[in-house]
Design a protein around this motif. Sequence first.
Motif, PDB file in Angstrom:
ATOM      1  N   GLU A  31     -20.448  -6.002   2.105  1.00 14.14           N
ATOM      2  CA  GLU A  31     -21.622  -5.089   2.667  1.00 14.14           C
ATOM      3  C   GLU A  31     -22.636  -4.778   1.914  1.00 14.14           C
ATOM      4  OE1 GLU A  31     -18.026  -3.092   5.953  1.00 14.14           O
ATOM      5  OE2 GLU A  31     -17.895  -2.423   3.925  1.00 14.14           O
ATOM      6  N   GLY A  32     -21.665  -4.269   0.790  1.00 14.91           N
ATOM      7  CA  GLY A  32     -22.584  -4.452  -0.236  1.00 14.91           C
ATOM      8  C   GLY A  32     -23.896  -4.878  -0.670  1.00 14.91           C
ATOM      9  N   LYS A  33     -23.967  -5.981  -0.104  1.00 20.25           N
ATOM     10  CA  LYS A  33     -25.111  -7.199  -0.220  1.00 20.25           C
ATOM     11  C   LYS A  33     -25.789  -6.862   0.490  1.00 20.25           C
ATOM     12  CE  LYS A  33     -27.143 -10.818  -0.343  1.00 20.25           C
ATOM     13  NZ  LYS A  33     -28.057 -11.288  -1.677  1.00 20.25           N
ATOM     14  N   ALA A  34     -25.679  -5.775   1.940  1.00 19.76           N
ATOM     15  CA  ALA A  34     -26.537  -6.120   2.551  1.00 19.76           C
ATOM     16  C   ALA A  34     -27.214  -4.246   2.904  1.00 19.76           C
ATOM     17  CB  ALA A  34     -25.407  -6.093   4.063  1.00 19.76           C
ATOM     18  N   VAL A  35     -26.738  -3.486   2.385  1.00 19.89           N
ATOM     19  CA  VAL A  35     -26.991  -2.216   1.609  1.00 19.89           C
ATOM     20  C   VAL A  35     -28.131  -2.945   0.874  1.00 19.89           C
ATOM     21  CG1 VAL A  35     -26.530  -0.226   0.411  1.00 19.89           C
ATOM     22  CG2 VAL A  35     -24.926  -0.700   2.309  1.00 19.89           C
ATOM     23  N   THR A  36     -28.272  -3.880  -0.701  1.00 10.78           N
ATOM     24  CA  THR A  36     -28.863  -3.699  -1.681  1.00 10.78           C
ATOM     25  C   THR A  36     -29.921  -4.890  -0.401  1.00 10.78           C
ATOM     26  OG1 THR A  36     -28.021  -5.541  -2.259  1.00 10.78           O
ATOM     27  CG2 THR A  36     -26.747  -3.590  -3.063  1.00 10.78           C
ATOM     28  N   ASP A  37     -29.916  -5.641   0.474  1.00  8.98           N
ATOM     29  CA  ASP A  37     -30.790  -6.557   1.098  1.00  8.98           C
ATOM     30  C   ASP A  37     -31.616  -5.463   1.818  1.00  8.98           C
ATOM     31  OD1 ASP A  37     -29.799  -8.688  -0.186  1.00  8.98           O
ATOM     32  OD2 ASP A  37     -28.755  -9.190   1.434  1.00  8.98           O
ATOM     33  N   ALA A  38     -31.329  -4.054   2.125  1.00  8.78           N
ATOM     34  CA  ALA A  38     -32.347  -3.416   3.001  1.00  8.78           C
ATOM     35  C   ALA A  38     -33.504  -2.293   1.808  1.00  8.78           C
ATOM     36  CB  ALA A  38     -31.168  -2.183   4.208  1.00  8.78           C
ATOM     37  N   TYR A  39     -32.472  -2.029   1.026  1.00  9.55           N
ATOM     38  CA  TYR A  39     -33.195  -1.340  -0.268  1.00  9.55           C
ATOM     39  C   TYR A  39     -34.202  -2.410  -0.882  1.00  9.55           C
ATOM     40  CZ  TYR A  39     -32.467   2.862   1.922  1.00  9.55           C
ATOM     41  OH  TYR A  39     -31.962   4.344   2.320  1.00  9.55           O
ATOM     42  N   GLY A  40     -34.212  -3.286  -0.703  1.00 10.68           N
ATOM     43  CA  GLY A  40     -35.217  -4.686  -1.430  1.00 10.68           C
ATOM     44  C   GLY A  40     -34.156  -4.643  -3.041  1.00 10.68           C
ATOM     45  N   ILE A  41     -32.769  -4.348  -3.010  1.00 11.21           N
ATOM     46  CA  ILE A  41     -32.199  -4.359  -4.172  1.00 11.21           C
ATOM     47  C   ILE A  41     -32.059  -6.189  -4.572  1.00 11.21           C
ATOM     48  CG2 ILE A  41     -30.408  -3.306  -6.039  1.00 11.21           C
ATOM     49  CD1 ILE A  41     -30.674  -1.126  -4.477  1.00 11.21           C
ATOM     50  N   PRO A  42     -32.551  -6.299  -5.643  1.00 12.85           N
ATOM     51  CA  PRO A  42     -32.512  -8.098  -6.365  1.00 12.85           C
ATOM     52  C   PRO A  42     -30.981  -8.365  -6.366  1.00 12.85           C
ATOM     53  CG  PRO A  42     -33.982  -7.194  -7.999  1.00 12.85           C
ATOM     54  CD  PRO A  42     -33.947  -5.695  -6.948  1.00 12.85           C
TER      55      PRO A  42
END
Length: 713
Positions: A31-42
């Motif tokens: 879930e954390g990965k999905a959030v960071t992907d949504a915000y362009g966090i590598p």
Amino acid sequence: MADTTEESRAAVRALLDGALAQGRTALTAPEGKAVTDAYGIPTPAEALAESADEAVALADRIGFPVAMKIVSPEITHKTEAGGVRVGVASAAEVRGAFTAIVANARTYDPDARILGVQIQQMVPAGTEVLIGTVTDPTFGPVVAFGLGGVLVEVLKDVTFRLAPATEDDALSMLDGIRAAEILRGVRGAPPVDRDALAGLIVKVSRLAADFPEIAEVDLNPVFASAGGVMAADVRILLAGERPAARRRYGREEILASMRRLMKPTSVAVIGASNEAGKIGNSVMRNLVEGGFSGDIHPVNPKADDILGRKAYKSVMDVPGEPDVAVFAIPARFVPAALEEVGRKGIPNAVLIPSGFAETGEHALQERLVAIAEEHGVRLLGPNIYGYYSTWQDLCATFCTPYDVKGGVALTSQSGGIGMAVLGFARTTRTGVSAIVGLGNKSDLDEDDLLTWFAEDERTECVAMHLEDLKDGRAFVAAARATVPRKPVVVLKAGRTAAGARAAGSHTGALAGDDAVYDDILRQAGVIRAPGLGEMLEYARALPVLPTPRGDNVVIITGAGGSGVLLSDAIVDNGLTLMEIPPDLDEAFRAFIPPFGAAGNPVDITGGEPPATYEATIRLGLEDPRIHALVLGYWHTIVTPPMVFAELTARVVGEFRARGVEKPVVASLAGDVEVEEACRYLFDHGVVAYPYTTERPVEVLGAKYRWARAAGLL
């Protein structure tokens, strides 16, 4: 950075709502990965394996070596649970690691749900840093940056800004840690990609600002290198319920109410008394004897006349519409009287009585707030000594009137500190525009006062003692609007208190109250005073000093020892000793004896006559390359203290009359006569202190900090 799309925000919203609906306080790694992907966090490529065979297949697809981490909603500290393996380099190692990780997790928490094992791309090497957010009770979401990995817990080298942070905020954070040099590259290592790192800070801060239900974000470590940035581990914690929104007033609403509070034409005193020793008598006497020219209406149902003024049975009987009602009655009678004040249409109530939240009577104080909001009354207090508005000759307090009008506005949350403020002001004859007690801050607080003082033409500097802020963001907004016009000095009490709250991440544990206060007050452009003495001295001195036009500071001293100490103070306060160019060095040498020393400090030696002091000070003021002077005087028979004071004041005055205004501060060493000389200098525009080399330079440093924050340097 491109703005996050509505679609991305909606995806994060759905994910967070789902987790909260399940009663969870943390997101899983996927879930954390999905959030960071949504915000362009590598973050590294990764996938969830539910079996050893699936883990091997995923590792082969991602590419060896890989990292493996347990995925369980109940296990947030994966390393503690034995749920992490890094550098796993073969299929056989993946199988063994999968089995061991799951077994360790079940031993760590037998009731935990095991969703599988995260297979993650190994992160390229780089400098380990931490980027995170935490929801501060005063300032709301703040973003943190510092060294990462284990170093963050050892060194606590972290800096904070309000979220969302701008790119300039983020870049300042990179330079705001003690280990900033590491990011620039040391011992042949290339510097990190500063733009990428700053961009990551901005993205993480935006995430926290967009979703108040996110309590903490913890990216640790983030690997930063010349090639970019990547977060190796992501932890996102969720909050329960959101705090209740505080009622906020617009700027014009605040100014309209504050104008009537600070410049009233009519004041009612509820609980006025003829009996000496009662607060109601002191308030009445101070209003009358302090010279307030407006109408003063005593309210007391048992009196016909108080101090020669007609008394009224109720505030409802007072003629007209007073601007302020000052309360001097016991706490239990305040709600009923406040109801009448509201019905009368009086916009401000000054509540001197104690016996409210400070004694545990929270419900009683909340009742006052509700009554006031219903009727549109602003409350100052309760539990205060009152307030002065000196230019109105208004002493609405049980203290004695203050008779030195000037440009310094002083506020205090504590009554005891307020008395110290008053005593200092009297002793030093500091010119004051207002002295205001805030007490319990049931309504009016520092941001209301700052909004007013920013506009008040009589106020040149604001100094505030505070123990907390009800609304840190409102204070920052008010400070940012005030600082470009005039300095704001803050003494924040509780600097050394154990402020770090229990938290589930590195970021939360590091965000102790004072660490956040310190960085965000600096971000707002506020000058933070380390103690009460410094706050009061800054407030007294800053209006006296002209604004510097550059960074070049020159020391002129009659004693080599004081020159060394003054030089140390210059460095300690972030100031710059000017590199004296050859022509200026030669000009100074023309006035000092051969055994003196030019350069910086300019040492004229102790035996020189007044003419040497005057000539060198004149040269310092004449040369446009010099922006501020620090004078070190040594008591001698040749140049007695008052001779030095008078010549210095005369020369500084001459140059100011010609439009040449530079900050001049002085340190006077000698017998008791230097005290009178310092008072004389202060009265004539030179900030001077006896027996100390540190204090005058501290004050100069404060003026420079304000000038930088105000964009004047």
